[in-house]
Design a protein around this motif. Structure first.
Motif, mmCIF file in Angstrom:
data_model
loop_
_atom_site.group_PDB
_atom_site.id
_atom_site.type_symbol
_atom_site.label_atom_id
_atom_site.label_comp_id
_atom_site.label_asym_id
_atom_site.label_seq_id
_atom_site.Cartn_x
_atom_site.Cartn_y
_atom_site.Cartn_z
ATOM 1 N N VAL A 51 0.824 -1.211 0.000
ATOM 2 C CA VAL A 51 0.000 0.000 0.000
ATOM 3 C C VAL A 51 0.861 1.264 0.000
ATOM 4 O O VAL A 51 0.698 2.135 -0.869
ATOM 5 C CB VAL A 51 -0.982 -0.026 1.187
ATOM 6 C CG1 VAL A 51 -1.782 1.271 1.231
ATOM 7 C CG2 VAL A 51 -1.911 -1.219 1.076
ATOM 8 N N PRO A 52 1.802 1.440 0.951
ATOM 9 C CA PRO A 52 2.619 2.664 0.885
ATOM 10 C C PRO A 52 3.540 2.704 -0.319
ATOM 11 O O PRO A 52 3.810 3.787 -0.853
ATOM 12 C CB PRO A 52 3.409 2.636 2.202
ATOM 13 C CG PRO A 52 3.404 1.219 2.643
ATOM 14 C CD PRO A 52 2.120 0.639 2.146
ATOM 15 N N ILE A 68 -7.331 -9.645 -1.117
ATOM 16 C CA ILE A 68 -6.617 -9.888 0.135
ATOM 17 C C ILE A 68 -6.766 -8.682 1.049
ATOM 18 O O ILE A 68 -6.992 -8.813 2.253
ATOM 19 C CB ILE A 68 -5.133 -10.172 -0.144
ATOM 20 C CG1 ILE A 68 -4.978 -11.391 -1.059
ATOM 21 C CG2 ILE A 68 -4.363 -10.380 1.158
ATOM 22 C CD1 ILE A 68 -3.553 -11.609 -1.524
ATOM 23 N N TYR A 69 -6.663 -7.502 0.446
ATOM 24 C CA TYR A 69 -6.755 -6.275 1.242
ATOM 25 C C TYR A 69 -7.191 -5.146 0.325
ATOM 26 O O TYR A 69 -6.763 -5.065 -0.821
ATOM 27 C CB TYR A 69 -5.398 -5.937 1.873
ATOM 28 C CG TYR A 69 -5.461 -4.871 2.941
ATOM 29 C CD1 TYR A 69 -5.820 -5.199 4.247
ATOM 30 C CD2 TYR A 69 -5.184 -3.544 2.664
ATOM 31 C CE1 TYR A 69 -5.884 -4.241 5.235
ATOM 32 C CE2 TYR A 69 -5.247 -2.576 3.650
ATOM 33 C CZ TYR A 69 -5.597 -2.929 4.934
ATOM 34 O OH TYR A 69 -5.667 -1.972 5.917
ATOM 35 N N VAL A 70 -8.065 -4.302 0.821
ATOM 36 C CA VAL A 70 -8.497 -3.112 0.105
ATOM 37 C C VAL A 70 -8.250 -1.920 1.015
ATOM 38 O O VAL A 70 -8.789 -1.856 2.120
ATOM 39 C CB VAL A 70 -9.981 -3.178 -0.289
ATOM 40 C CG1 VAL A 70 -10.370 -1.917 -1.057
ATOM 41 C CG2 VAL A 70 -10.259 -4.409 -1.130
ATOM 42 N N ALA A 71 -7.426 -0.997 0.565
ATOM 43 C CA ALA A 71 -7.076 0.179 1.363
ATOM 44 C C ALA A 71 -7.679 1.407 0.716
ATOM 45 O O ALA A 71 -7.536 1.615 -0.487
ATOM 46 C CB ALA A 71 -5.552 0.324 1.450
ATOM 47 N N TYR A 72 -8.357 2.200 1.521
ATOM 48 C CA TYR A 72 -8.949 3.453 1.052
ATOM 49 C C TYR A 72 -8.099 4.602 1.580
ATOM 50 O O TYR A 72 -8.162 4.938 2.759
ATOM 51 C CB TYR A 72 -10.394 3.573 1.542
ATOM 52 C CG TYR A 72 -11.285 2.465 1.051
ATOM 53 C CD1 TYR A 72 -11.942 2.564 -0.168
ATOM 54 C CD2 TYR A 72 -11.451 1.294 1.791
ATOM 55 C CE1 TYR A 72 -12.749 1.539 -0.631
ATOM 56 C CE2 TYR A 72 -12.261 0.270 1.338
ATOM 57 C CZ TYR A 72 -12.905 0.388 0.125
ATOM 58 O OH TYR A 72 -13.698 -0.623 -0.328
ATOM 59 N N VAL A 105 -3.301 8.164 -5.039
ATOM 60 C CA VAL A 105 -4.070 6.940 -5.220
ATOM 61 C C VAL A 105 -5.230 6.948 -4.234
ATOM 62 O O VAL A 105 -5.046 7.156 -3.030
ATOM 63 C CB VAL A 105 -3.188 5.702 -4.998
ATOM 64 C CG1 VAL A 105 -4.011 4.432 -5.098
ATOM 65 C CG2 VAL A 105 -2.052 5.684 -6.003
ATOM 66 N N GLY A 106 -6.438 6.739 -4.741
ATOM 67 C CA GLY A 106 -7.601 6.727 -3.872
ATOM 68 C C GLY A 106 -7.825 5.397 -3.200
ATOM 69 O O GLY A 106 -8.118 5.331 -2.013
ATOM 70 N N VAL A 107 -7.680 4.301 -3.961
ATOM 71 C CA VAL A 107 -7.940 2.962 -3.443
ATOM 72 C C VAL A 107 -6.835 2.041 -3.936
ATOM 73 O O VAL A 107 -6.457 2.094 -5.115
ATOM 74 C CB VAL A 107 -9.321 2.419 -3.896
ATOM 75 C CG1 VAL A 107 -9.611 1.074 -3.255
ATOM 76 C CG2 VAL A 107 -10.427 3.413 -3.571
ATOM 77 N N VAL A 108 -6.305 1.216 -3.036
ATOM 78 C CA VAL A 108 -5.319 0.188 -3.392
ATOM 79 C C VAL A 108 -5.947 -1.167 -3.085
ATOM 80 O O VAL A 108 -6.336 -1.429 -1.945
ATOM 81 C CB VAL A 108 -4.003 0.353 -2.616
ATOM 82 C CG1 VAL A 108 -3.011 -0.732 -3.023
ATOM 83 C CG2 VAL A 108 -3.397 1.728 -2.869
ATOM 84 N N VAL A 109 -6.039 -2.007 -4.103
ATOM 85 C CA VAL A 109 -6.634 -3.335 -3.965
ATOM 86 C C VAL A 109 -5.538 -4.369 -4.191
ATOM 87 O O VAL A 109 -4.910 -4.379 -5.252
ATOM 88 C CB VAL A 109 -7.787 -3.540 -4.970
ATOM 89 C CG1 VAL A 109 -8.498 -4.863 -4.707
ATOM 90 C CG2 VAL A 109 -8.768 -2.386 -4.909
ATOM 91 N N VAL A 110 -5.313 -5.223 -3.212
ATOM 92 C CA VAL A 110 -4.313 -6.281 -3.319
ATOM 93 C C VAL A 110 -5.043 -7.590 -3.542
ATOM 94 O O VAL A 110 -5.906 -7.976 -2.731
ATOM 95 C CB VAL A 110 -3.432 -6.355 -2.059
ATOM 96 C CG1 VAL A 110 -2.334 -7.393 -2.239
ATOM 97 C CG2 VAL A 110 -2.818 -4.991 -1.752
#
Length: 1528
Positions: free
Chosen positions: A1471-1472, A1522-1526, A1486-1491
């Motif tokens: 994410v970072p 796996i992970y969604v970061a907003y 970046v608004g949303v990071v989807v792993v």
């Protein structure tokens, strides 16, 4: 972080504070779980907050009782404890306790949440704070009942926006249940909405994407036809709403000329606080009185005490394992040191070539529990006149910072390491039993210094004891902010003078007892317990760190036991003692005359000193005993509070003013205050001044923070081996405001920040190493840690282990906070703590936290004393190897210096544009291929069916097609006559069994092979319109079969022709689940064909009539079918024939997908038209045999071959380690003259270069590899061919492309982008670059849409409803000015033309076409245009575990989907890394990071990413991420 929203409830506007960020949640728990979590923050909550009570010296009793209550509830690091500060944080959070907060949680897979369970908890080792930072125990018990900081309201902040408030939980419920009915407007640009681009798009049908690809979810339709799920979309809508009100004022309107992007620079604000005092002056310490009978050196002192008082105790070592204390007398210290000195000089090496000479450097490697052995080694080196370099014991190969220590040893020329027997046994060993070679370390000779390993010196041998001189005495190492290690040299004169200064200042006298808890290898512990103690014959009682872990009261017990006069401790030791103290009645500290607090320069140590005094004052501890001091490796001791000083200087200063470097006493009841205590005055014989941090070393003003500089004999002299750095640090000459020198003396920078107060008292506000400059303001890491640890409503942080550092992102420093959470912490606790920390830091310090990461307990790198290793932790973060269990990033609130958004130019007429280009001398961007005038024999036929009949008559046995099977052998082949006869039989089948009429549409569902070719020409013979369709995949039939059915329905196919195997697959049970078999049109199997041929072959009457339909799925997820007439088909085959010089004597290898585009043309049509033999390799067979294509090219000695990027990528990835074996097996590609990559995208330069480099060893020439370009409206626009100039590669400025400008730069230039020519323009093709909005021609320095005029253009789009006229502009476009008569086809791709210096076959200069990207995929953000491939290329380079990625926008938020190749515990590391690289290289947030897992990103048969398909799957919550970061 606070964003103002307008919420309407019953006609009343309520201001609502929304604090959104991404934390953790479980994807599988479902939407209802998400909804309840979103609403939880709005539940009624009654605050029970205390009022802020100012702490005064008169309230010591109340402070004591308050501390007792606090101590009973928790264990937080009291170095960062301040009652005033804790209550300020509490009050800041209480200010908005009645307001509610909407929490935007990320999605986290269930398996990922288990990472922080109790099973992964390892027993603690009582982690202590490090020397420079870190923390120890946890604080307990500050009752914080609120959510949002008081300081967020009314105080401007760089990390908080204008906010409004709401008490309506109904609004939150409405927000959580909102279903997006239309795409929200652009809210990320700071400009009026631009006029929409009037570009017509084809009326095509979107594929009904079946859900089984990503799982099943209930879908909804948005206004633009995109299926979404309210679960994900509500989060994105909430994110959009949060960002609707920009934090900063809207930027004034302007236009950025050309392509320059200017970062927003904050202009000086005249209202900011500025220093107003007079210029400060250096302060002079008192005169250093020489001690009576003072030895001339430390070695002379050791000799004196060893002779006069050999039995006097020098050092007593205590142990944690109940062993009897070991006492080292001065006699033993002298004899052992003498013995070691003799062995170093005479027993290492030979007499002729000794290993060690006087002046050499020697490493001292001793554990923290063995000060006696270290002391012997230190003085043994001094006696031998070698230079000791004390370092830490490397316990493992991966010890934090050990590589940098090795660099220091190498630069110092260290070849010998001294250690004890016990320590040597614990060092890691190799298989041979020797000490392992540590990474980065020089090869060392390990010498054991225990007496049993040393030889006794002869009686006549005696070392030469000199007076103190300027020779180097020892080298002390220092770890810098960036992790590098420096060695500070201290001369013998400086060492002796420093000891004399300490003796004078601290009033040491002979035979006093000192208790030491500090590290004896460096710093204050080394100066007092090893050096100064020998000068004054002190008795030092050493309390090792291991014992402090077991019994934190041990140092107090030793003070009482030995009636010690002096104790050297840190504030953490005071805190530990308070935690463990339980009213022991035998405690008596009246013997102490000095309690030296080594980290007294840390502003947050004052609370520990006060609390310790309040508790132990009744046990004989006097207030004047506590003596904070300040020191650094460079300046040694800077100041110590004098003994008997009953009063101390204190000041309550404004943190806001301190961040601007200005000293202002806070007289009001503001929250942002910092209490400082003095550390005494200048040392005897020293001069102290304060200089500015930047620029020339000019004296600060009296109310200005600067760096403390010391001029004294008792300082370090240099950084070993670093002359330049040494001059800047150890040879500073301060100047006054008139540029005159302040003094003739040379000063040394201490690295301490502070000022000189009244009476010459020195105040320290922080360190240069802990300074972070964010947005022009300076913040101290310790201050941020103190605020974070004050926000602890649930004892969340494990032993207070928190670290703060800054990283450089987008030309400014950004604050990162990393903490270890307790193993029993829950996701809810993580969410609450992180949200409160961000609010508190924003409110107290008016600065935003860029990243806040939580890691499991005991996982951060540790220093030798158990603290957090700052530089190693920072390095792990920068490398993406921190492995957090929760992470929160707030780039939207922290990044305030983004490039200014580009404004649209005012409307400019087309004529003005043309005149402007002509005046500027720019050529209009247009080019054309050569003429198609020459005619050959087969070109007299207008239809491919006639060409095949002619070839069957003239060359019946000529082989047209050869199919290679997966084993590399010839599977089957077709001659001209065989193909003709088989096509006749298929036509008979269509007439008799299918009962088809002329013009009926027939779907050909075949695997890649010869059956597909025969079926195609059978349809032409029968007068039917063939549509080639990829068959469903047997292993993924539920996903691929609906696509087949959709193509059949859209193409209006009345019949399906296929093989018997595929027919069975369509009738299978699995297929019936996806598509009902009864809904299929009639299916004809072509395995058994009629034996009689068709009595009459169909001949089209009109060359412009429809020949076949070409269906494909674009990268935007649209299913489009184009109509190819007989005339266009013949013209296309003729152009390819001329360009590639295809004749019957040629052989061509084709490894392409044979269902659409140029791949179908090369697979099925060109061989019949041109007569060359086509060697066909199915791309599907390469999955079994990756070398099949290249082996076939080598085997058949093919000169021309065609492939796709997916084939090239598969070969590059799978054969990278097999080139030697392939060469040994006879693979030879030297005959290949053209290897053409067929694509409908920008050429992949990096992949092409890797492919050429990899197979260069087997004869492939890089010049042979080129690319072709085709699109929907024209299947082949460019193709390199066999003649003409080699393809060229240019480098353009990526920033210019964002403004539709083309600017060539040199290779390797910043922001350069490599673009490869897309092939030579085909014969008969004309190209012009047009503005997609104005439809006018543009110059060759501009980026525009590629328009094509050619007889091979498609006729138009085929739709079910017959509405092709709606999108006729794609096939019948005309320029708005200039040549307005010519009809052009719009390709939908952006590119530019450049006239090169090369010449083509006609002798004219070559015009090269460069394709940049698809117009439909261009993302317009902040007024600039971005191509997904550019951002994706940067992201893939960001982390080694990212295998693939895709980006798209949703409501103008940039969404990044990355595939993880690694364990799920590494998902949050991405994410970072993704956020940083996009910010740095593209100036986008970046608004949303989807792993996601590998293979989730959909890719079509041409190897192109289906980004819109991916977007739909994400919005429908079908990706199983796996992970969604907003990001907020």
């Amino acid at each position: 972080m606070t964003i103002q929203l307008e919420c309407v409830s019953e006609g009343i506007y309520w201001p609502l504070f929304v604090f959104c960020y991404f934390l953790g949640d479980i994807t599988q728990k479902g939407y209802e779980k998400k909804r309840s979590k979103l609403l939880q923050a709005y539940l009624p909550h009654t605050p029970g907050a205390e009022r802020r009570i100012p702490v005064t010296p008169s309230s010591s009793s109340s402070s004591s009782s308050r501390y007792q209550r606090r101590r009973s509830t928790g264990t937080r690091d009291e170095r960062y404890r301040s009652d005033v500060h804790s209550e300020a944080v509490q009050a800041a959070l209480e200010r908005h306790s009645e307001r509610k907060m909407a929490v935007l949680l990320p999605s986290k897979r269930q398996s990922l949440i288990g990472q922080t369970s109790m099973d992964t908890y390892t027993p603690p080792d009582s982690s202590s704070g490090s020397d420079a930072e870190g923390s120890l125990g946890r604080a307990g018990g500050v009752s914080v009942d609120s959510w949002i900081s008081r300081a967020l309201h009314g105080s401007p902040s760089t990390s908080s926006s204008s906010s409004s408030h709401s008490n309506s939980s109904a609004n939150a419920a409405r927000l959580a249940e909102t279903n997006i009915l239309s795409a929200p407007p652009d809210i990320t640009s700071y400009m009026p909405d631009p006029a929409p681009i009037s570009v017509q798009r084809p009326q095509v049908t979107m594929i009904a994407r079946p859900p089984p690809k990503y799982g099943n979810a209930e879908l909804m339709e948005t206004g633009d036809g995109v299926p979404v799920s309210s679960r994900v979309s509500a989060k994105i809508q909430q994110l959009v709403n949060t960002l609707k009100r920009p934090k900063r004022r809207p930027l004034r309107e302007f236009f950025v000329e050309d392509f320059e992007e200017l970062l927003e620079v904050q202009q000086p604000d005249p209202s900011l606080p500025r220093p107003e005092g007079a210029e400060s002056t250096p302060i002079q310490g008192e005169e250093l009185n020489r001690l009576k009978n003072c030895p001339a050196s430390l070695e002379a002192a050791l000799l004196r005490w060893g002779a006069i008082a050999p039995k006097a105790p020098c050092l007593t070592t205590t142990h944690s394992n109940a062993k009897q204390p070991y006492t080292l007398t001065y006699g033993k210290l002298w004899s052992k040191s003498l013995k070691l000195a003799y062995n170093l000089l005479h027993k290492l090496g030979s007499k002729q070539e000794p290993i060690i000479h006087p002046g050499d450097r020697v490493a001292l490697v001793y554990p923290n529990n063995d000060p006696a052995a270290f002391m012997v080694a230190f003085y043994g080196c001094l006696l031998a006149e070698v230079v000791p370099v004390p370092i830490e014991v490397p316990l493992t190969k991966k010890d934090a910072g050990s590589q940098q220590i090795g660099f220091l040893l190498g630069s110092c020329g260290v070849g010998v390491a001294l250690t004890s027997d016990a320590c040597h046994k614990g060092l890691p060993k190799s298989a041979s039993g020797d000490v392992m070679q540590f990474k980065g370390w020089p090869k060392l000779l390990w010498v054991l210094t225990d007496s049993k390993h040393l030889s006794k010196p002869p009686r006549e041998w005696f070392p030469l004891i000199k007076d103190a001189n300027n020779d180097t005495a020892y080298i002390e190492y220092k770890t810098c902010k960036d992790g590098s290690v420096l060695g500070i040299t201290v001369t013998r004169m400086a060492m002796l003078t420093h000891c004399q200064t300490l003796t004078h200042t601290c009033g040491y006298s002979e035979a006093e007892t000192m208790v030491n808890v500090l590290d004896f290898k460096k710093g204050i512990g080394l100066w007092h317990s090893v050096q100064m103690s020998v000068l004054n014959m002190l008795h030092v009682v050493s309390v090792p760190y291991a014992l402090m872990k077991v019994n934190p009261l041990s140092w107090i017990q030793k003070v009482c036991q030995y009636k010690a006069k002096v104790a050297c401790v840190k504030s953490r030791d005071l805190h530990w003692a308070l935690i463990a103290y339980k009213d022991q009645s035998d405690t008596n500290m009246s013997s102490l005359r000095m309690l030296l607090v080594a980290d007294g320069s840390n502003p947050w140590s004052i609370s520990s000193c006060d609390a310790f005094l309040n508790v132990f004052q009744s046990m004989g501890l006097r207030s004047e005993v506590i003596c904070p001091c300040a020191g650094s490796p460079e300046a040694l001791t800077v100041a110590v509070r004098r003994l008997g000083n009953t009063g101390s200087g204190r000041g309550v200063l404004s943190m806001t003013n301190l961040s601007h470097g200005v000293i202002r006493v806070d007289n009001g009841e503001k929250l942002s205050v910092l209490t400082l205590q003095d550390v005494g005055t200048a040392m005897p014989g020293a001069m102290v001044c304060v200089v500015k941090l930047e620029g020339v070393p000019q004296l600060c003003k009296t109310d200005e923070i600067g760096e403390i500089c010391v001029s004294s004999v008792a300082t370090g002299t240099s950084y070993y081996g670093l002359t330049g750095m040494s001059k800047n640090t150890f040879e500073v000459c301060p100047v006054a405001c008139d540029s005159g020198l302040v003094s003739d003396c040379v000063f040394v920078r201490s690295g301490l920040l502070g000022f000189v107060g009244p009476g010459g008292m020195i105040f320290i506000s922080g360190t240069l190493e802990g300074l972070m400059q964010v947005g022009g303001r300076k913040h101290n890491a310790d201050d941020i840690i103190a605020t974070a640890l004050a926000v602890e409503p649930m004892k969340f942080i494990y032993r207070g282990r928190t670290v703060v550092f800054s990283v450089n992102v987008l030309y400014d420093e950004r604050i990162v906070l990393v903490a270890e959470q307790r193993p029993d912490s829950t996701e809810e606790e993580s969410n609450q703590w992180m949200s409160r920390v961000l609010q508190a830091i924003d409110g107290i310090h008016q600065v935003g936290v860029y990243c806040l990461a939580l890691v499991p307990a005991n996982t951060l790198p540790k220093t030798p004393l158990g603290g957090i290793h700052l530089s190693e932790t920072k390095q792990l973060f920068l490398e993406g190897a921190l492995h957090p269990c929760s992470i929160l990033m707030c780039p939207h609130s922290c990044i305030t210096n983004l490039p200014k958004p580009r404004q649209k130019q005012p409307e400019v007429g087309p004529a003005s544009v043309m005149v402007g280009n002509l005046v500027a001398g720019k050529r209009m961007a247009q080019a054309s291929g050569r003429d198609l005038s020459h005619m050959e024999d087969n070109e007299q036929f207008l239809f491919l069916s006639e060409v095949l009949q002619w070839r069957a008559q003239t060359t019946p046995d000529h082989i047209l097609y050869t199919l290679i099977n997966s084993r590399g052998a010839i599977g089957s082949s077709l001659t001209c006559l065989q193909l003709h006869k088989r096509a006749e039989k298929i036509a008979t089948l269509l007439y008799e069994r299918g009962q088809l009429r002329d013009g009926d549409h027939v779907a050909l569902v075949y695997p890649p092979g010869l059956d597909l070719i025969a079926a195609f020409y059978g349809c032409l013979y029968a007068g039917c319109i063939p549509i080639t369709v990829r068959p469903p995949h047997p292993q993924n039939i539920s996903t691929t079969l609906p696509t087949v059915k959709m193509i059949l329905e859209v193409s209006r196919s009345v019949c399906v022709m296929t093989t018997q195997a595929i027919s069975k697959l369509l009738k299978s049970r699995d297929a019936s689940v996806a598509v009902d078999f009864k809904s299929w049109p009639p299916i004809l199997e072509t395995d058994d064909l009629p034996k009689r041929r068709c009595p009459l072959l169909y001949k089209p009457c009109d060359p412009d009539s429809l020949a076949y339909l070409d269906f494909s799925v674009s990268t935007t997820g649209m299913l489009a079918g184009v109509k190819m007439s007989h005339n266009a088909t013949s013209a296309l085959c003729r152009s390819v024939k001329l360009q590639c010089e295809l004749y019957p004597s040629r052989e061509v290898a084709v490894c392409l997908d044979p269902y659409c585009g140029l791949g179908f043309v090369l697979w099925c049509l060109c061989s019949v038209y041109a007569g060359q033999q086509s060697v066909l390799i199915s791309p599907m067979d390469l999955e079994v045999n990756p070398a099949l294509w290249l082996q076939s090219v080598s085997q058949f000695k093919v000169r021309d071959t065609f492939c796709s990027y997916s084939v090239m990528e598969l070969c590059t990835r799978s054969l990278s380690s097999l080139t030697d074996s392939l060469k040994a097996r006879g693979m030879d590609l030297t005959r290949v003259r053209s290897c053409v990559v067929v694509a409908e995208e920008r050429p992949r330069v990096a992949l092409t270069q890797s492919f050429c480099k990899l197979f260069k060893d087997v004869g492939l020439h890089p010049r042979a590899v080129s690319t072709a370009f085709g699109c929907r409206v024209n299947l082949a626009v460019c193709l390199q061919g066999t003649s003409g100039p080699d393809p060229t590669t240019v480098y353009v400025d990526m920033r210019a492309l964002r403004h539709d400008r083309v600017r060539l730069v040199e290779r390797g230039s910043p922001h350069s982008l490599a673009l490869m020519e897309s092939g030579k323009i085909l014969p008969g093709v004309r190209i012009i670059i047009a503005n997609p909005e104005t439809k006018g021609p543009i110059g060759d320095s501009h980026l525009g849409e590629i328009w094509v005029h050619s007889p091979q253009n498609a006729s138009g789009y085929f739709t079910v409803f017959g509405e092709e006229n709606v999108r006729s502009d794609h096939f019948g476009a005309r320029l708005s000015f200039g040549d307005t008569q010519t009809v052009w086809a719009r390709t939908g791709y952006l590119g530019f033309l450049r006239r090169t210096d090369l010449t083509d076959a006609s002798g004219e200069r070559h015009d090269a076409l460069y394709v940049v990207g698809a117009l439909d995929e261009v993302m317009e953000l902040r007024g600039m245009k971005y191509h997904p491939i550019d951002i994706e290329t940067s992201i893939i380079r960001a982390h080694r575990n990212i295998t693939e990625c895709a980006v798209f926008t949703w409501t103008n938020l940039l969404v990044v989907v990355v595939e993880l190749d690694g364990s799920e515990q590494e998902a949050l590391d991405l994410v970072p890394m993704v956020t940083n690289v996009v910010l740095e290289e593209h100036y986008l947030i970046v608004g949303v990071v989807v792993v996601v897992d590998s293979g989730v990103i959909p890719i079509n048969s041409r190897g192109e990413k289906q980004r819109m398909h991916l977007r739909d799957g994400f919005l429908a919550d079908q990706l199983d991420p796996i992970y969604v970061a907003y990001n907020m």
